[in-house]
Scaffold this motif. Structure first.
Motif, mmCIF file in Angstrom:
data_model
loop_
_atom_site.group_PDB
_atom_site.id
_atom_site.type_symbol
_atom_site.label_atom_id
_atom_site.label_comp_id
_atom_site.label_asym_id
_atom_site.label_seq_id
_atom_site.Cartn_x
_atom_site.Cartn_y
_atom_site.Cartn_z
ATOM 1 N N HIS A 26 5.609 13.182 -26.194
ATOM 2 C CA HIS A 26 4.340 12.485 -26.395
ATOM 3 C C HIS A 26 3.861 12.637 -27.835
ATOM 4 O O HIS A 26 3.473 11.658 -28.490
ATOM 5 C CB HIS A 26 3.301 13.032 -25.415
ATOM 6 C CG HIS A 26 1.881 12.708 -25.774
ATOM 7 N ND1 HIS A 26 1.307 11.479 -25.566
ATOM 8 C CD2 HIS A 26 0.907 13.483 -26.335
ATOM 9 C CE1 HIS A 26 0.046 11.491 -25.978
ATOM 10 N NE2 HIS A 26 -0.225 12.699 -26.455
ATOM 11 N N ARG A 36 6.126 10.648 -30.264
ATOM 12 C CA ARG A 36 6.446 9.295 -29.783
ATOM 13 C C ARG A 36 6.514 8.319 -30.953
ATOM 14 O O ARG A 36 5.910 8.530 -32.005
ATOM 15 C CB ARG A 36 5.378 8.843 -28.793
ATOM 16 C CG ARG A 36 4.010 8.675 -29.438
ATOM 17 C CD ARG A 36 2.913 8.499 -28.396
ATOM 18 N NE ARG A 36 1.598 8.330 -29.010
ATOM 19 C CZ ARG A 36 0.788 9.322 -29.352
ATOM 20 N NH1 ARG A 36 1.155 10.576 -29.163
ATOM 21 N NH2 ARG A 36 -0.397 9.068 -29.883
ATOM 22 N N ARG A 63 5.294 5.299 -32.868
ATOM 23 C CA ARG A 63 4.055 4.527 -33.005
ATOM 24 C C ARG A 63 3.954 3.843 -34.355
ATOM 25 O O ARG A 63 2.878 3.427 -34.779
ATOM 26 C CB ARG A 63 2.845 5.430 -32.782
ATOM 27 C CG ARG A 63 2.925 6.787 -33.481
ATOM 28 C CD ARG A 63 1.759 7.699 -33.131
ATOM 29 N NE ARG A 63 2.172 9.073 -32.971
ATOM 30 C CZ ARG A 63 1.341 10.113 -32.960
ATOM 31 N NH1 ARG A 63 0.054 9.904 -33.143
ATOM 32 N NH2 ARG A 63 1.786 11.340 -32.784
ATOM 33 N N CYS A 93 2.469 11.195 -18.009
ATOM 34 C CA CYS A 93 3.117 10.650 -19.203
ATOM 35 C C CYS A 93 4.106 9.548 -18.824
ATOM 36 O O CYS A 93 5.077 9.796 -18.104
ATOM 37 C CB CYS A 93 3.817 11.773 -19.965
ATOM 38 S SG CYS A 93 2.739 13.220 -20.244
ATOM 39 N N ILE A 111 4.159 8.349 -23.591
ATOM 40 C CA ILE A 111 2.745 8.540 -23.886
ATOM 41 C C ILE A 111 2.033 9.111 -22.660
ATOM 42 O O ILE A 111 2.139 8.556 -21.562
ATOM 43 C CB ILE A 111 2.083 7.223 -24.313
ATOM 44 C CG1 ILE A 111 2.679 6.734 -25.640
ATOM 45 C CG2 ILE A 111 0.576 7.384 -24.443
ATOM 46 C CD1 ILE A 111 2.208 5.350 -26.044
ATOM 47 N N THR A 123 -2.221 1.752 -23.754
ATOM 48 C CA THR A 123 -1.251 1.227 -24.709
ATOM 49 C C THR A 123 -1.393 -0.289 -24.811
ATOM 50 O O THR A 123 -1.891 -0.944 -23.899
ATOM 51 C CB THR A 123 0.180 1.561 -24.270
ATOM 52 O OG1 THR A 123 0.485 0.845 -23.063
ATOM 53 C CG2 THR A 123 0.338 3.051 -24.012
#
Length: 450
Positions: A167, A170, A172, A364, A370, A391
């Protein structure tokens, strides 16, 4: 003397734990067959309510404006059904304790609209390639990741700590900007603006073409600089953070307008109130979880199907904040929930540590890693806070970054909604790589002026 030394060595090993080994090449090969490149089950579920992953959403969305506002790829879809206080028991096995508590606390206004599930998660091919390499080279040395770079560190996770690191690390994006408003929700239903700010963010962990060896020279994996334009009482205030793989080396600074000085934050972690949210949230509640792992023991409970906030481009469409904020929580008219498989991780306070929330549970998403939902219990064993993050689909990454996030205090009735892009002209625009000096105390002093 020899026996004493052996006993001491054994005690140290038990206290700090051995370095957990990466998976074998044979097991890692599943990332090319039965698992997605990031480690989720590629197949759907038995009844088809969760479809198979077929590559994610990487095509442009109608209405997307590069560097501007984002469209909704599922704007014409209607909810399959809604969950409210009256029928919540029917879906209890797919709801978190926090969501069940919110339905009970606000029976007349809170609901969960469930839509068709779309597995939109995606990342660039080089992130997939690095994730495959990480599967056999990354390990946990105590609470710290070693040997990982440029991808999910533990795509075939074996422990709760590995899921939480997935997480934190991750995908992004590499460099991006956001312009946001944030609000405290009072117990009597008022929304009080705490932040009107602009932030630059960067993930050195995801510099394309880098290596674990080069990254290990600093191990700062996430950089952020936030400058406030409002509310008036906070205009000119600024915050800087540098998150490190070794949580004891993470650093934070704040520019105080009254002093006209940059001050280093003594403890930018854990349950310390964060200036980024005017002290309403703690550091480790940002985006459900952003914190040091050494405060807790992490238990991997397992995987289950749950209704979670997902593909929330719908939430980005209204052009005023008031439209997406209800009296005591977000406006459910604009929230999209879907059925997905999630990893469930429980955090229990480690012996010798302290924290206001000695127990937490996190949910998650298997596709993005996430942690989109979290629940926290206080020292009396009461369910205290429920946290959420949503998200959205960003084909230009490609990927599914977190948009808005927040929490509800189930005891006091207060809450928080952060990272609202609705009243802004841009929504998570991608940027060229920033110079590292942008994320320095000197740069903060230059920006943070009244």
């Amino acid at each position: 003397m020899t026996l004493t030394r052996i006993t001491l060595a054994a005690c140290i090993a038990l206290a700090f734990g051995p370095a957990l080994a990466a998976v074998s090449a044979e097991e890692a090969a599943k990332l090319k067959t039965e698992l997605t490149p990031l480690g989720a089950e590629k197949a759907g579920n038995k009844d088809g309510s969760i479809p198979a992953w077929t590559g994610g959403h990487t095509t442009p969305i109608a209405g997307d404006k590069p560097g501007g506002r984002r469209g909704d790829p599922f704007k014409d879809e209607k909810p399959l059904f809604s969950i409210n206080a009256k029928n919540a028991d029917q879906y209890a096995d797919k709801l978190s304790d926090g969501q069940k508590a919110l339905l009970k606390k606000y029976p007349d206004s809170y609901r969960i609209d469930v839509y068709k599930t779309h597995r939109t998660a995606a990342a660039p091919q080089w992130v997939y390639d690095n994730t495959l390499k990480n599967a056999t080279r990354a390990k946990l040395n105590g609470d710290v990741v070693e040997g990982a770079y440029g991808g999910i560190p533990f795509p075939i996770a074996k422990t709760g700590a590995e899921v939480i690191w997935n997480h934190l690390l991750r995908w992004r994006g590499t460099s991006w900007e956001f312009n946001i408003n944030q609000y405290q929700l009072t117990a009597d239903g008022k929304a009080v603006l705490t932040t009107d700010g602009r932030a630059e963010q960067q993930m050195p962990y995801y510099f394309e073409g880098g290596s674990p060896e080069a990254f290990a020279k600093s191990n700062d994996f996430w950089l952020i600089r936030l400058v406030n334009a409002g509310p008036p009482i906070r205009a000119g205030e600024a915050v800087l953070g540098r998150e490190n793989l070794d949580g004891s080396k993470s650093q934070g600074w704040v520019y105080l307008t009254g002093q006209r000085r940059v001050r280093k934050l003594p403890n930018p972690c854990c349950d310390t109130p964060t200036p980024a949210a005017a002290g309403v949230m703690s550091f480790d509640e940002i985006e459900v979880w952003t914190g040091r792992l050494d405060r807790f023991d992490w238990k991997l409970v397992g995987k289950q199907e749950m209704f979670i906030p997902y593909n929330a481009n719908r939430f980005l469409q209204p052009k005023t904040d008031a439209e997406v904020i209800a009296k005591n929580h977000f406006n459910p008219d604009h929230m999209r929930w879907e059925l997905h498989r999630v990893w469930v991780v429980e955090a229990n306070l480690r012996q010798g540590q302290r924290h206001q929330a000695p127990k937490s549970r996190y949910y998650c998403d298997e596709d993005t890693w996430i942690c989109v939902l979290g629940d926290r219990w206080d020292a009396k064993g009461q369910l205290w806070k429920t946290l959420w993050a949503q998200t959205f689909v960003a084909p230009d990454l490609p990927g599914n970054p977190i948009g808005s996030f927040g929490f509800n205090d189930l005891i006091s009735g207060q809450g928080f909604i952060g990272n609202l892009y609705n009243a802004k002209a841009s929504q998570y625009p991608l940027k060229p790589r920033f110079d590292d000096g942008v994320f320095s105390p000197d740069a903060l002093a230059g920006e943070g002026v009244r």
